[in-house]
Design a protein around this motif. Structure first.
Motif, mmCIF file in Angstrom:
data_model
loop_
_atom_site.group_PDB
_atom_site.id
_atom_site.type_symbol
_atom_site.label_atom_id
_atom_site.label_comp_id
_atom_site.label_asym_id
_atom_site.label_seq_id
_atom_site.Cartn_x
_atom_site.Cartn_y
_atom_site.Cartn_z
ATOM 1 N N LYS A 50 0.862 -1.187 0.000
ATOM 2 C CA LYS A 50 0.000 0.000 0.000
ATOM 3 C C LYS A 50 0.898 1.237 0.000
ATOM 4 N N ASP A 51 0.313 2.396 -0.283
ATOM 5 C CA ASP A 51 1.083 3.639 -0.321
ATOM 6 C C ASP A 51 1.882 3.868 0.964
ATOM 7 N N ALA A 52 1.239 3.683 2.109
ATOM 8 C CA ALA A 52 1.921 3.927 3.389
ATOM 9 C C ALA A 52 3.115 2.991 3.564
ATOM 10 N N GLU A 53 2.982 1.759 3.115
ATOM 11 C CA GLU A 53 4.091 0.800 3.222
ATOM 12 C C GLU A 53 5.238 1.185 2.290
ATOM 13 N N ILE A 54 4.895 1.684 1.126
ATOM 14 C CA ILE A 54 5.925 2.143 0.186
ATOM 15 C C ILE A 54 6.660 3.337 0.778
ATOM 16 N N ARG A 55 5.914 4.290 1.294
ATOM 17 C CA ARG A 55 6.533 5.483 1.892
ATOM 18 C C ARG A 55 7.469 5.095 3.043
ATOM 19 N N GLU A 56 7.041 4.161 3.855
ATOM 20 C CA GLU A 56 7.876 3.694 4.974
ATOM 21 C C GLU A 56 9.138 3.011 4.459
ATOM 22 N N ALA A 57 8.988 2.158 3.460
ATOM 23 C CA ALA A 57 10.134 1.417 2.922
ATOM 24 C C ALA A 57 11.154 2.340 2.266
ATOM 25 N N LEU A 58 10.692 3.433 1.700
ATOM 26 C CA LEU A 58 11.581 4.364 0.995
ATOM 27 C C LEU A 58 11.999 5.556 1.851
ATOM 28 N N ALA A 59 11.608 5.556 3.121
ATOM 29 C CA ALA A 59 11.867 6.702 3.999
ATOM 30 C C ALA A 59 13.352 7.011 4.153
ATOM 31 N N GLY A 60 14.212 6.048 3.990
ATOM 32 C CA GLY A 60 15.655 6.280 4.127
ATOM 33 C C GLY A 60 16.324 6.755 2.854
ATOM 34 N N ASN A 61 15.531 7.028 1.823
ATOM 35 C CA ASN A 61 16.071 7.468 0.535
ATOM 36 C C ASN A 61 15.557 8.861 0.212
ATOM 37 N N LEU A 62 16.459 9.774 -0.038
ATOM 38 C CA LEU A 62 16.085 11.149 -0.335
ATOM 39 C C LEU A 62 16.152 11.425 -1.829
ATOM 40 N N CYS A 63 15.115 12.094 -2.330
ATOM 41 C CA CYS A 63 15.072 12.522 -3.724
ATOM 42 C C CYS A 63 14.719 13.999 -3.732
ATOM 43 N N ARG A 64 15.471 14.766 -4.487
ATOM 44 C CA ARG A 64 15.220 16.203 -4.539
ATOM 45 C C ARG A 64 14.509 16.621 -5.822
ATOM 46 N N CYS A 65 14.286 15.688 -6.738
ATOM 47 C CA CYS A 65 13.743 16.068 -8.049
ATOM 48 C C CYS A 65 12.305 15.661 -8.296
#
Length: 159
Positions: free
Chosen positions: A121-136
């Motif tokens: 789900k969206d929330a699980e994706i956001r949690e899994a990617l929380a350690g990755n920063l994207c500026r673009c």
């Protein structure tokens, strides 16, 4: 020191490695694998994420000597024989790649998520990617790409 380990399924050796040298430096500079990116060197941005024995780690925080006789898989090793991994393909299809600097780490993190949870789900994706920063990208296209990759991995068609 000499470090012998498996990278993307191939036995590799790095010679004259300094004790404090990072796995990231060895991968990029000694073994010619530029996929993992060197950004913060503090484990905060996720751009250098690779698998170490099937666990995602920030390669900038792993001392090269710690990988002796272990297995490392980089973004370059996710696909197979000229084929992109579904996550790599989805990032391209959904336009989730802008400057590309964060992309390898995001792809490895998304790959790990889908491996553990084939229908996130969206929330699980956001949690899994929380350690990755994207500026673009603003993350929406990245989240779309993860949903697409999960669907591809399940054998479903996407629009």
């Amino acid at each position: 020191m000499r470090v012998k380990f498996t990278v993307n399924g191939e036995e590799r050796t790095a010679d004259d490695v300094w004790e404090g040298e990072s796995l990231l430096y060895v991968l990029r500079e000694r073994l010619g694998l530029p996929g993992a990116k060197n950004a913060c060197e503090q484990g905060e941005c996720g751009s250098c994420t690779v698998y170490l024995d099937d666990t995602p780690v920030c390669a900038c925080l792993v001392a090269a000597g710690q990988v002796q006789d272990r297995e490392v898989r980089t973004v370059e090793g996710l696909g197979s024989e000229g084929e992109l991994d579904p996550v790599q393909r989805a990032f391209i299809e959904r336009g989730a790649v802008q400057c590309g600097f964060c992309t390898p780490g995001l792809i490895v993190a998304a790959h790990d998520l889908i491996r553990r949870n084939p229908c996130p789900k969206d929330a699980e994706i956001r949690e899994a990617l929380a350690g990755n920063l994207c500026r673009c990208t603003g993350y929406e296209k990245i989240i779309d790409a993860v949903h697409t990759a999960a669907a591809h991995s399940r054998g479903e068609a996407t629009s």
